[in-house]
Design an enzyme around this catalytic site. Structure first.
Site, PDB file in Angstrom:
ATOM      1  N   LYS A   1       0.843  -1.204   0.000  1.00  0.00           N
ATOM      2  CA  LYS A   1       0.000   0.000   0.000  1.00  0.00           C
ATOM      3  C   LYS A   1       0.880   1.257   0.000  1.00  0.00           C
ATOM      4  O   LYS A   1       0.657   2.201  -0.769  1.00  0.00           O
ATOM      5  CB  LYS A   1      -0.920  -0.009   1.229  1.00  0.00           C
ATOM      6  CG  LYS A   1      -2.026  -1.058   1.134  1.00  0.00           C
ATOM      7  CD  LYS A   1      -2.700  -1.339   2.476  1.00  0.00           C
ATOM      8  CE  LYS A   1      -3.757  -2.441   2.314  1.00  0.00           C
ATOM      9  NZ  LYS A   1      -4.325  -2.914   3.589  1.00  0.00           N
TER      10      LYS A   1
ATOM     11  N   GLN B   1      -4.042  -1.375   9.875  1.00  0.00           N
ATOM     12  CA  GLN B   1      -4.178  -2.727   9.330  1.00  0.00           C
ATOM     13  C   GLN B   1      -4.856  -3.643  10.352  1.00  0.00           C
ATOM     14  O   GLN B   1      -4.477  -3.683  11.526  1.00  0.00           O
ATOM     15  CB  GLN B   1      -2.795  -3.267   8.936  1.00  0.00           C
ATOM     16  CG  GLN B   1      -2.815  -4.607   8.235  1.00  0.00           C
ATOM     17  CD  GLN B   1      -3.438  -4.583   6.832  1.00  0.00           C
ATOM     18  OE1 GLN B   1      -3.508  -3.538   6.195  1.00  0.00           O
ATOM     19  NE2 GLN B   1      -3.886  -5.724   6.364  1.00  0.00           N
TER      20      GLN B   1
ATOM     21  N   ASP C   1     -10.758   3.369   5.361  1.00  0.00           N
ATOM     22  CA  ASP C   1     -11.434   2.068   5.267  1.00  0.00           C
ATOM     23  C   ASP C   1     -12.954   2.191   5.355  1.00  0.00           C
ATOM     24  O   ASP C   1     -13.654   1.191   5.180  1.00  0.00           O
ATOM     25  CB  ASP C   1     -10.988   1.162   6.423  1.00  0.00           C
ATOM     26  CG  ASP C   1      -9.711   0.403   6.093  1.00  0.00           C
ATOM     27  OD1 ASP C   1      -9.605  -0.092   4.966  1.00  0.00           O
ATOM     28  OD2 ASP C   1      -8.850   0.310   6.981  1.00  0.00           O
TER      29      ASP C   1
HETATM   30  N1  GUN Z   1      -6.976  -6.363   6.603  1.00  0.00           N
HETATM   31  C1  GUN Z   1      -7.409  -7.067   5.519  1.00  0.00           C
HETATM   32  N2  GUN Z   1      -8.030  -6.247   4.642  1.00  0.00           N
HETATM   33  C2  GUN Z   1      -7.994  -5.017   5.190  1.00  0.00           C
HETATM   34  C3  GUN Z   1      -8.480  -3.756   4.748  1.00  0.00           C
HETATM   35  O1  GUN Z   1      -9.083  -3.595   3.675  1.00  0.00           O
HETATM   36  N3  GUN Z   1      -8.256  -2.719   5.593  1.00  0.00           N
HETATM   37  C4  GUN Z   1      -7.613  -2.872   6.781  1.00  0.00           C
HETATM   38  N4  GUN Z   1      -7.457  -1.799   7.545  1.00  0.00           N
HETATM   39  N5  GUN Z   1      -7.144  -4.017   7.205  1.00  0.00           N
HETATM   40  C5  GUN Z   1      -7.344  -5.085   6.412  1.00  0.00           C
END
Ligand code: GUN
Length: 310
Positions: A64, A108, A131
């Site tokens: 990311k 995350q 998110d």
């Molecule tokens: N863990 C797995 N997918 C995601 C996501 O889309 N966002 C976040 N913050 N954690 C994740």
């Protein structure tokens, strides 16, 4: 263009190319980001927060940050020890909330140990909640408020679906398998907003195969390897596989693994009209939409309307 004809292994279905669609979105984000910076001086900024040393999460977070840097965004990764206490994590969130160079914050998930993800997410200011998990954003999405930050994976799935149906989703029957806050519930809201007739199925649903057989659109987001079988699929349906399951692959050698979705791909591809592969389907869209959401947050911060991606 993005969707390529199927190979002989799947004689009917269009294999939905998430990588190509994601590249298209990223290109648009890059262009709009350059324009924002040229006209306002604002450089979109993404902060990622990783707590602990889960190898999978490390890979996701690094990719990311890398994508944000490639786009010329400001990118800051904060890595905290697995035994970090909640007060320290909340303190970091408060700093990022106040930092004018940061427009989006991604913590995350899952968080290790006793850390309460709900409290941490609620500490993020809704405008930076990339998110879309903060209750304000959840409520905005449910009530059709355009200021909602839409979770990245569902937003990416909707672009693939609009492409597959040339934008004509209205009136279609959609079944979402899985009711997570990150995928199942928000994608159901997005499908409803497109005038689909939406069923959310889950582990307690009775006769799931029969429910799925009625659907023009199937979104599988349960985290169970190849659970959805070919004979569950209505001929011509579009299948969006959000699953990312690592399973043993002894045929590749001892201790080897491979990635599969929640859908038995070869079986479903023989019946469906279009289907996303794993990998190369939904996965690349998630990161593309994270960039799109970061740009959206930066545009709003600069007092500008957010671009529409697709
Ligand atoms: N863990 C797995 N997918 C995601 C996501 O889309 N966002 C976040 N913050 N954690 C994740």
């Amino acid at each position: 263009m993005a969707n390529e004809p199927s190979s002989s292994a799947d004689p009917q279905a269009i294999r939905v190319d998430g990588r190509a669609t994601a590249a298209r979105v990223v290109e648009q984000v890059a262009e709009d980001g350059r324009r924002l910076t040229a006209e306002t001086g604002v450089v979109p900024g993404l902060a990622t927060v990783l707590v602990g040393d889960d190898p999978g999460s490390q890979v996701y977070v690094a990719s990311k940050g890398k994508k944000a840097t490639e786009l010329g965004f400001h990118s800051a990764q904060h890595t905290l020890a697995a035994d970090t206490d909640e007060a320290a994590l909340l303190d970091l969130i408060a700093q990022l909330n106040a930092d004018p160079a940061i427009h989006s914050i991604l913590v995350q998930l899952p968080l290790p140990g006793d850390l309460d993800a709900k409290r941490v997410i609620e500490a993020i200011v809704p405008e930076k909640d990339v998110d879309g998990l903060h209750p304000i954003n959840v409520g905005r999405l449910a009530s059709g408020d355009r200021r909602a930050m839409v979770p990245c994976t569902p937003a990416g799935c909707m672009i693939l679906l609009r492409d597959a149906w040339d934008g004509a989703l209205s009136g279609l029957s959609a079944v979402v398998i899985g009711r997570s806050n990150l995928v199942g519930k928000p994608i159901a809201q997005l499908l409803l907003a497109e005038n689909c007739t939406v069923t959310i199925a889950h582990s307690r649903t009775r006769d799931l195969p029969a429910v799925v057989r009625g659907a023009d659109i199937v979104v599988a987001a349960v985290g169970r390897p190849e659970m959805v079988r070919g004979d569950w699929i209505k001929p011509g349906a579009t299948v969006i596989d959000v699953g990312m399951n690592r399973i043993p692959a002894p045929e590749r050698g001892e201790g080897k693994t491979r990635l599969v979705g929640d859908v038995a791909y070869a079986e479903a591809a023989a019946v469906a009209g279009a289907i996303t592969p794993v990998p190369g389907g939904v996965g690349p869209m998630t990161i593309a939409m994270l960039m799109a959401n970061t740009l959206t947050a930066a545009c709003r911060h600069a007092g500008r309307g957010a671009p529409i991606f697709g």
